[in-house]
Scaffold this active site. Structure first.
Site, short mmCIF file in Angstrom:
data_model
loop_
_atom_site.label_atom_id
_atom_site.label_comp_id
_atom_site.label_asym_id
_atom_site.label_seq_id
_atom_site.Cartn_x
_atom_site.Cartn_y
_atom_site.Cartn_z
N GLY A 127 0.48 -1.86 -0.30
CA GLY A 127 -0.54 -0.37 0.14
C GLY A 127 0.94 1.02 -0.13
O GLY A 127 0.11 2.15 0.90
N ILE A 160 -7.89 -10.42 -10.77
CA ILE A 160 -8.52 -9.64 -11.58
C ILE A 160 -10.23 -9.93 -11.41
O ILE A 160 -10.82 -10.46 -11.09
CB ILE A 160 -7.88 -11.37 -13.01
CG1 ILE A 160 -6.76 -10.86 -13.02
CG2 ILE A 160 -8.94 -10.79 -14.14
CD1 ILE A 160 -6.30 -12.13 -13.58
N ASN A 214 -5.52 2.96 -13.17
CA ASN A 214 -4.46 1.35 -12.56
C ASN A 214 -3.29 2.62 -12.68
O ASN A 214 -3.31 3.01 -13.87
CB ASN A 214 -4.73 0.30 -13.49
CG ASN A 214 -2.98 -0.26 -12.85
OD1 ASN A 214 -3.73 -0.55 -11.95
ND2 ASN A 214 -3.08 -1.34 -14.37
N HIS A 218 0.31 1.61 -13.16
CA HIS A 218 1.84 -0.25 -13.12
C HIS A 218 3.13 0.34 -14.02
O HIS A 218 3.65 1.54 -14.41
CB HIS A 218 0.80 -0.74 -14.95
CG HIS A 218 1.86 -0.84 -15.81
ND1 HIS A 218 0.91 -2.76 -15.05
CD2 HIS A 218 2.88 -1.47 -16.21
CE1 HIS A 218 1.87 -3.91 -16.16
NE2 HIS A 218 3.24 -3.21 -16.26
#
Ligand code: GAR
Length: 217
Positions: free
Chosen positions: A21, A102, A117, A119
């Site tokens: 986190g 997923i 998101n 990445h």
């Protein structure tokens, strides 16, 4: 009630996590510095009960939920449970910050250009199925690229294929290990561009046309 705290005046951000986190922490810190615009992190959802991200949420006084994949028979049932939670939380924006489970296409269809998101590579390099966490950095070092970085993008049905919001490059050093590279990509790129992207979204400055994101000045 202060004007900016009025329930209809701020955007509710739900953050999805699975692990340490640190990206959630970057968002919390940005919020505390007043750098998320009119966004507020109103809920953290973890796919793992022992994720340290849950401690970070608790320390920041942010409510959290645990929705474990193994409590559901398949991806469809898991996604339906997640979707129900998003509705219950009245989510305006969903942020995947190190979320490793997923979800199916029902989610991004319900929240088009409202789910992002982070990445840990410069998409379209080192992305898609199997490229997550440390594996991404292992692949970059294996290939011998000299530059990597991070990408924040909107989530679509194509894994890591949605419209790109922000990217930041990070130089690779000759003596990097996957662990040192992961740390530097987080520090120099992810922890900066994720809060920036959330702020831009909350300020209504992101427009998506086709597969491109346009940022208002
Ligand atoms: C981060 O590097 C994030 O970009 C990556 O996992 C790490 C989570 O760290 N996400 C993915 O690989 C998703 N495909 P954190 O829990 O400390 O934020």
């Amino acid at each position: 009630m202060a004007e900016d705290m009025h329930p209809h005046k701020y955007k509710k951000i739900v953050v999805l996590v699975s692990g340490g986190g640190t990206n959630l922490q970057a968002l919390i810190d940005a919020q505390n510095r007043g750098e998320l615009g009119n966004g507020r992190i109103t809920c953290v959802i973890s796919s793992k009960p022992d994720a340290y991200a849950l401690v970070r949420a608790k320390n920041a006084g942010i409510p959290s939920r645990v929705i474990q994949r193994k409590a559901f028979p398949d991806t469809a049932a898991y996604s339906a449970a997640m979707l129900e939670a998003f509705y219950e939380e009245y989510a305006d924006l969903i942020v995947q910050a190190g979320f490793m489970t997923i979800l199916d296409e029902t989610i991004c269809r319900a929240y088009p250009n409202k789910m992002m998101n982070v990445h840990p590579a410069l998409i379209p390099s080192f992305c898609g199925k199997g490229y997550y966490g440390l594996h991404v950095h292992e692949a970059a070092l294996e290939k011998g690229v000299k530059v990597t970085g991070a990408t924040v993008h909107f989530v679509t049905e194509v894994c890591d294929g949605g419209p790109i919001i922000l990217q930041k490059a990070v130089d690779i050093r000759q003596d990097d290990t996957p662990e040192t590279l992961q740390r530097r990509v987080m520090e120099e790129a992810e922890w900066k561009i994720l809060p920036q992207a959330v702020k831009l979204f909350c300020e209504g400055k992101l427009t998506v046309r086709g597969n491109k994101v346009y940022i208002k000045e």
